[in-house]
Design an enzyme around this catalytic site. Sequence first.
Site, short mmCIF file in Angstrom:
data_model
loop_
_atom_site.label_atom_id
_atom_site.label_comp_id
_atom_site.label_asym_id
_atom_site.label_seq_id
_atom_site.Cartn_x
_atom_site.Cartn_y
_atom_site.Cartn_z
N ARG A 141 0.70 -1.10 -0.17
CA ARG A 141 -0.06 -0.03 0.06
C ARG A 141 0.99 1.30 -0.01
O ARG A 141 0.43 2.26 -0.54
CB ARG A 141 -0.84 -0.18 1.28
N LYS A 243 -2.73 6.57 1.43
CA LYS A 243 -2.51 7.15 2.86
C LYS A 243 -1.63 8.04 2.85
O LYS A 243 -0.52 7.91 3.52
CB LYS A 243 -2.07 5.69 3.82
N GLU A 279 -16.39 6.36 4.26
CA GLU A 279 -15.88 5.94 5.31
C GLU A 279 -15.66 6.81 6.71
O GLU A 279 -16.23 8.12 6.48
CB GLU A 279 -14.38 5.52 5.21
#
Length: 397
Positions: A141, A243, A279
């Site tokens: 990721r 992220k 989210e």
Amino acid sequence: MAVLSSAKRVLPCASAGGVSGGLRALLGTDGGGRSLLPSRWKSSLPQLDPVDRSDEESGGDIDWDNLGFGLTPTDYMYVMRCSREEGGFSRGELARYGNIELSPSSGVLNYGQGLFEGLKAYRRSDGAGYMLFRPEENARRMQHGAGRMCMPSPSVEQFVHAVKQTVLANRRWVPPQGKGALYIRPLLIGSGAILGLAPAPEYTFMIYAAPVGTYFKEGMAAINLLVEEEIHRAMPGGTGGVKTISNYAPVLKPQMDAKSKGFADVLYLDAVHKRYVEEASSCNLFVVKGGAVATPATTAGTILPGVTRRSIIELARDDGYQVEERLVSIDDLVGADEVFCTGTAVGVTPVSTITYQGTRHEFRTGEDTLSRKLYTTLTSIQMGLAEDKKGWTVAID
């Protein structure tokens, strides 16, 4: 001229033999007139403490029963650097945990060129080491995010090795089993100096760690959420699916506003239609209706593909549930039987109520819920209490 004259008066005078020590200090030059600014502005590592505590097994005077989710400074951090010319990271090293020095014109400070990850290490029940949960997924990721942010990134092998070294160096801070975990925070930042809008010339990868308990102040109890209708966490074409550090400061205001009203966190809607749930501030969302489970799809690039989220999808399907990754409307949400959040920090957290447009909607919680069952299955694998049939865990001896 008056301003110039005033400026001249505060400068140390140059002697006949050359530049005085005071002026050298002010201008950042050595005795030969060479600038010290480049070396001064490079990131510097803290020096190792003369006392090596990496083999100690106890974290000192810590109340393991009341950890919470806060920063407890530990002993060591891992640091690795590279330049854009080098094209990749080579070898890192452990250094004493402490402050770092950055240029005021570094890419991360000026343009937010940075990523972070989060994962946990658990103490094994037999005392024979520690367990990591799917660290290679965090590494991949980070690589994906680095591509989006024009940054080099460590290889999967380098990432996992660095995580292991950080855990071993801070082993005395890993909580007793059942009391929490060692939270591990890898960071990738543009540490090199840059003025114009462009990728930084130098990058730093570092990892620090801290012992943590539960994320929400409610502990393991169900939480109450508020749907935010005006502020959006991400938009199509943005960076919501990676992220990056720049995703998090913008949600602080709605999160703090919600907490001031007694809510644990905020749920965000999509920025286009304002009717599809995406989210929370720091975790993914699942809704349960009958024997079906749904979670917002990550295909639009506005939702972070969580490692815990992915694991819960697999575990629920293994248990016979139909799990859909799709658009989840606000109607789907308020009409659900059960709602829960997932993430590295929050684990699997049940949701008791969600407030939307002033109406409070209640959901099923307790021992007989799917979230409780999945929580038990997941944590048993993470801590080595159940057989890991999927090869998700990585042992550190």
